[in-house]
Design an enzyme around this catalytic site. Structure first.
Site, short mmCIF file in Angstrom:
data_model
loop_
_atom_site.label_atom_id
_atom_site.label_comp_id
_atom_site.label_asym_id
_atom_site.label_seq_id
_atom_site.Cartn_x
_atom_site.Cartn_y
_atom_site.Cartn_z
CD1 TRP A 102 -2.40 -2.04 1.74
CD2 TRP A 102 -3.09 -0.93 -0.08
NE1 TRP A 102 -3.51 -2.69 1.23
CE2 TRP A 102 -3.95 -2.04 0.13
CE3 TRP A 102 -3.33 -0.09 -1.17
CZ2 TRP A 102 -5.03 -2.32 -0.73
CZ3 TRP A 102 -4.40 -0.37 -2.01
CH2 TRP A 102 -5.23 -1.48 -1.78
CG ASP A 173 -2.87 4.16 4.05
OD1 ASP A 173 -3.94 4.03 4.68
OD2 ASP A 173 -2.63 3.53 2.99
CE LYS A 197 -8.70 -2.59 3.93
NZ LYS A 197 -7.93 -1.74 3.04
#
Ligand SMILES: *Cc1c(COP(=O)(O)O)cnc(C)c1O
Length: 361
Positions: A102, A173, A197
């Site tokens: 990511w 992030d 999530k």
């Protein structure tokens, strides 16, 4: 319905009490005769939902008053673009720690809008993946920001330290770790997370940004990604993802009801320790991340004999343990154990693993 535990990395399971509550309110919300999905985002009833959700999130994370809390579109990846557009000029550098897939994706996107540079990558230590802090010499004092991802969802790499950035604003992030433990927001300039999530359904991203950094967006920034427009319009410059926002609000209330993030952290530590202990106690299973950099949310593990992978997944599925397949780029298994996963789910997985090893080990 038989009991299943869903280990999906995202969209992931939501707390059961929240789902029950949403079901009860689904068709006839607040005795209004309408669903929350069917009402105007500008009506007083939805505005109350929206501001309550923001307040609860502020309470949970103790967000300082000089930070804007924004509810935006576009998930985590939307912010891969929004961050460089809002925080940098095309000529400026952005610094990146790349600890997994990511944070790597974030560099690629930032490169479209500024001079993105990688200043840290994982190393192998004791034969295991390890993420070291960046070399201070690589911190350019006039860089626009330093971006990192404290929990890599795909790779299962996480770290609790904050990079020494010499005054360069920190951007994190937190898509797969936000609300899993307490956090000192004041040490970051921007925190963001896609919702699916630990927050709620997909389609929403939460951005917590120091208001000093707001208002400097590049002129090409799409209006819906401009932090200053979002802040000025209370995240309603255009129609927000109302159902996701409402559901996130229910999740925030649930977190408060169980005792907030201290209690959540205690549960998450216990769950992760339970699973890692089982993996470490056996030669049949392994995790290749250095103990100092192991994720508590996403726990990848491999079978010593990969020929058994599909059998493992099949039998796990039949036992009600779902979505354990590792990301295609990593292989093996991955158990995601976000806030909504009860300890019971992890102990069920460990029992299954023990039994599977007994049969095939
Ligand atoms: C899931 C995830 C993303 C991407 O989220 P989308 O909402 O699919 O764009 C980004 N970063 C991290 C750390 C993630 O876990």
């Amino acid at each position: 319905m038989s009991k299943v535990f869903n280990f999906s990395a995202g969209p992931a399971m939501l707390p059961e009490p929240v789902m029950q509550q949403a079901r009860e309110q689904f068709v006839d919300w607040n005795a209004s005769g309408s669903s929350v999905m069917e009402v105007s985002h500008r009506g007083s009833e939805f505005l109350e939902v929206a501001s309550q959700a923001e307040q609860d999130l502020r309470d949970l994370l103790a967000v300082p008053d000089n930070y804007n809390v924004l509810f935006m579109h576009g998930g985590g990846r939307g912010q891969f673009a929004a961050v460089p557009l809002n925080l940098s000029t095309p000529q400026q550098s952005s610094l990146h720690l790349v600890s997994g897939s990511w944070s790597k994706g974030a560099v690629a996107e930032a490169s479209k809008y500024n001079q993105a540079k990688i200043i840290g990558e994982p190393q192998i230590k004791d034969g295991l993946t390890f993420m070291p802090p960046p070399n201070p010499e690589l911190i350019e004092a006039n860089a626009a920001y330093l971006h990192f991802c404290p929990n890599e969802t795909v790779d299962g790499v996480a770290y609790d330290w904050l990079p020494e950035s010499n005054g360069v604003p920190l951007v994190a992030d937190m898509s797969s770790t936000i609300l899993s433990q307490p956090l000192d927001v004041s040490r970051y300039s921007v925190l963001y997370a896609g919702a699916q999530k630990n927050i709620g359904p997909s389609g929403l991203s939460v951005v917590i940004v120091d208001e000093e950094l707001v208002g400097k967006a590049q002129s090409v920034t799409p209006s819906i990604f401009d932090y200053s427009l979002a802040a000025k319009h209370d995240s309603m410059y255009n129609t927000p993802p109302t159902f996701s926002w409402y559901l996130a609000g229910l999740v925030f209330k649930w977190l408060k009801s169980i005792g907030g993030l201290d209690e959540m952290a205690r549960r998450n530590h216990r769950k992760a320790a339970t699973l890692y202990n089982a993996i470490d106690a056996s030669d049949f299973y392994q995790n290749r991340i250095h103990p100092e950099c192991r994720s508590r949310m996403n726990i990848p593990f491999q079978l010593a004999n990969a020929d058994l992978d599909s059998r493992f997944l099949q039998e796990a599925e039949a036992a009600g343990l779902k979505a354990l397949k590792g990301h295609r780029s990593v292989g093996g298994m991955r158990a995601s154990s976000y806030n909504a996963m009860p300890l019971e789910g992890v102990t069920a997985l460990v029992s299954f693993m023990t039994e599977f090893e007994r049969k095939y080990g």
